[in-house]
Design a protein around this motif. Structure first.
Motif, PDB file in Angstrom:
ATOM      1  N   LEU A  57      -5.975 -13.789   2.376  1.00 33.41           N
ATOM      2  CA  LEU A  57      -4.798 -13.149   1.794  1.00 33.41           C
ATOM      3  C   LEU A  57      -4.586 -13.489   0.321  1.00 33.41           C
ATOM      4  O   LEU A  57      -3.496 -13.272  -0.214  1.00 33.41           O
ATOM      5  CB  LEU A  57      -3.555 -13.541   2.602  1.00 33.41           C
ATOM      6  N   LEU A  58      -5.631 -13.992  -0.341  1.00 33.77           N
ATOM      7  CA  LEU A  58      -5.469 -14.352  -1.746  1.00 33.77           C
ATOM      8  C   LEU A  58      -5.213 -13.129  -2.615  1.00 33.77           C
ATOM      9  O   LEU A  58      -4.324 -13.134  -3.471  1.00 33.77           O
ATOM     10  CB  LEU A  58      -6.696 -15.112  -2.249  1.00 33.77           C
ATOM     11  N   ALA A  59      -5.982 -12.050  -2.413  1.00 35.54           N
ATOM     12  CA  ALA A  59      -5.790 -10.848  -3.238  1.00 35.54           C
ATOM     13  C   ALA A  59      -4.400 -10.248  -3.060  1.00 35.54           C
ATOM     14  O   ALA A  59      -3.723  -9.940  -4.054  1.00 35.54           O
ATOM     15  CB  ALA A  59      -6.880  -9.819  -2.928  1.00 35.54           C
ATOM     16  N   PRO A  60      -3.895 -10.067  -1.823  1.00 35.07           N
ATOM     17  CA  PRO A  60      -2.521  -9.582  -1.672  1.00 35.07           C
ATOM     18  C   PRO A  60      -1.485 -10.529  -2.266  1.00 35.07           C
ATOM     19  O   PRO A  60      -0.483 -10.082  -2.825  1.00 35.07           O
ATOM     20  CB  PRO A  60      -2.356  -9.467  -0.153  1.00 35.07           C
ATOM     21  N   SER A  61      -1.740 -11.829  -2.142  1.00 39.54           N
ATOM     22  CA  SER A  61      -0.818 -12.799  -2.730  1.00 39.54           C
ATOM     23  C   SER A  61      -0.764 -12.654  -4.253  1.00 39.54           C
ATOM     24  O   SER A  61       0.313 -12.673  -4.866  1.00 39.54           O
ATOM     25  CB  SER A  61      -1.244 -14.219  -2.358  1.00 39.54           C
ATOM     26  N   ASP A 102       9.389  -5.862  -6.816  1.00 38.23           N
ATOM     27  CA  ASP A 102       9.409  -6.472  -5.486  1.00 38.23           C
ATOM     28  C   ASP A 102       8.051  -6.574  -4.811  1.00 38.23           C
ATOM     29  O   ASP A 102       7.818  -7.476  -4.012  1.00 38.23           O
ATOM     30  CB  ASP A 102      10.346  -5.673  -4.569  1.00 38.23           C
ATOM     31  N   ASP A 103       7.171  -5.612  -5.082  1.00 34.73           N
ATOM     32  CA  ASP A 103       5.900  -5.601  -4.368  1.00 34.73           C
ATOM     33  C   ASP A 103       4.910  -4.736  -5.131  1.00 34.73           C
ATOM     34  O   ASP A 103       5.267  -4.079  -6.115  1.00 34.73           O
ATOM     35  CB  ASP A 103       6.088  -5.053  -2.951  1.00 34.73           C
ATOM     36  N   THR A 147       1.005  -4.924  -0.172  1.00 35.67           N
ATOM     37  CA  THR A 147       0.396  -6.244  -0.042  1.00 35.67           C
ATOM     38  C   THR A 147       0.462  -6.780   1.384  1.00 35.67           C
ATOM     39  O   THR A 147      -0.406  -7.541   1.811  1.00 35.67           O
ATOM     40  CB  THR A 147       1.092  -7.259  -0.962  1.00 35.67           C
ATOM     41  N   SER A 148       1.478  -6.385   2.137  1.00 33.33           N
ATOM     42  CA  SER A 148       1.621  -6.849   3.520  1.00 33.33           C
ATOM     43  C   SER A 148       2.275  -5.777   4.373  1.00 33.33           C
ATOM     44  O   SER A 148       3.045  -6.068   5.283  1.00 33.33           O
ATOM     45  CB  SER A 148       2.446  -8.141   3.577  1.00 33.33           C
ATOM     46  N   ASN A 149       1.972  -4.515   4.067  1.00 35.62           N
ATOM     47  CA  ASN A 149       2.630  -3.415   4.759  1.00 35.62           C
ATOM     48  C   ASN A 149       1.843  -2.115   4.568  1.00 35.62           C
ATOM     49  O   ASN A 149       1.025  -2.005   3.660  1.00 35.62           O
ATOM     50  CB  ASN A 149       4.063  -3.241   4.249  1.00 35.62           C
ATOM     51  N   ASN A 150       2.113  -1.152   5.429  1.00 32.45           N
ATOM     52  CA  ASN A 150       1.563   0.193   5.285  1.00 32.45           C
ATOM     53  C   ASN A 150       2.524   1.039   4.450  1.00 32.45           C
ATOM     54  O   ASN A 150       3.741   0.847   4.506  1.00 32.45           O
ATOM     55  CB  ASN A 150       1.356   0.852   6.649  1.00 32.45           C
TER      56      ASN A 150
END
Length: 281
Positions: free
Chosen positions: A148-152, A164-165, A178-181
């Motif tokens: 999860l480094l890239a999404p982080s 926010d994202d 990053t953590s959702n569809n």
């Protein structure tokens, strides 16, 4: 107040929990995880999470170190011991510990860890403001690994920009958050979200929400979309296990419908919460 956590068959205070420095989850991100929402002290979409867990393990040539029945009991016991009414339960399974070697160990005992997180899941949502970033992740995003480094990093880029994202983009098209569809709603009222493939995670909440949308006679089209198309939409939203249906009101500094939360996301979130409360176990 210390939480009770579960590590390799034992319940213990979180400050006493340890995992080997040779664990392949630590050394190689060689493991998978699931996050299950908890409402009213019960598990939401639990069966879907276990099914995806078993698939992820299989794709990495790993088995389940615990039976489905035992795993459910561990989830329920942690909820009970931590008096969790609303929040999430995190589960991680790795290939286990062995001296560092790129080759998979054959007989290592898998590591299994679970812990609870208390958080509000049903509070009213004001809407996310997102930026687009290149999708630099590996090619098997359908496996829910702990890589999860890239999404982080993408989420940190959004924070640095005061947003926010992030929505990740590959070959000109949005893959997911990053953590959702990710979803958009066109002027004609059609919900568009990327089709399932190895490019995105096969979200459990995604499946449940699309089923509800069909039952509400909402038109859904599963295909890739661009950031430019998203900026022209009347609504956008994301889905995930602990954010349910969360509206997006701005994409790369372009507000959708004046930055107001739209009716489609609002309605889907309400219905999802109502149905989840009924079906939770």
């Amino acid at each position: 107040m210390s939480r009770t956590v579960y590590v390799n068959g034992s319940y213990m205070p979180e400050e006493n929990a340890t995992v080997s420095i040779f664990d392949r989850g630590f050394l190689f991100a060689d493991g998978v995880y699931e996050v299950t929402a908890v409402l009213d002290g019960k598990l939401v979409d639990y069966a879907g999470h276990v099914t995806r867990l078993e698939r992820s393990l299989g794709e990495l040539q790993m088995g389940m170190p615990i039976s489905s029945e035992e795993l459910l009991e561990v989830h329920r016991e942690l909820i009970k011991r931590n008096n969790l009414e609303e929040g999430a339960l995190y589960l991680q399974i790795t290939r286990g510990a062995e001296d560092r070697n790129f080759l998979f160990p054959k007989d290592a005992k898998q590591t299994i860890v679970l812990f609870t997180q208390a958080k509000s899941l049903t509070a009213e949502k004001s809407g996310l403001r997102v930026i687009s970033v290149p999708d630099i992740r590996w090619g098997r995003r359908d496996i829910k690994t702990v890589q999860l480094l890239a999404p982080s990093m993408a989420k940190m880029m959004a924070k640095a920009a005061g947003k926010d994202d992030s929505w990740m983009v590959q070959d000109g098209f949005v893959t997911e958050g990053t953590s959702n569809n990710a979803y958009i709603v066109t002027k004609e009222g059609k919900i568009i979200t990327r089709n399932l493939s190895t490019s995105i995670l096969h979200g459990i909440t995604r499946a449940a929400v699309l089923k509800l949308a069909a039952e509400l006679d909402m038109e859904v089209e599963e295909r890739p979309f661009t950031i430019e198309e998203a900026q022209q939409a009347v609504e956008a939203f994301v889905t995930a296990a602990t954010s349910f249906v969360c509206p997006v009101v701005e994409i790369d500094n372009v507000e959708l419908s004046g930055g107001k939360v739209g009716p489609v996301a609002t309605r889907l979130n309400q219905i999802y919460i109502e149905e989840s409360r009924k079906a939770a176990i």
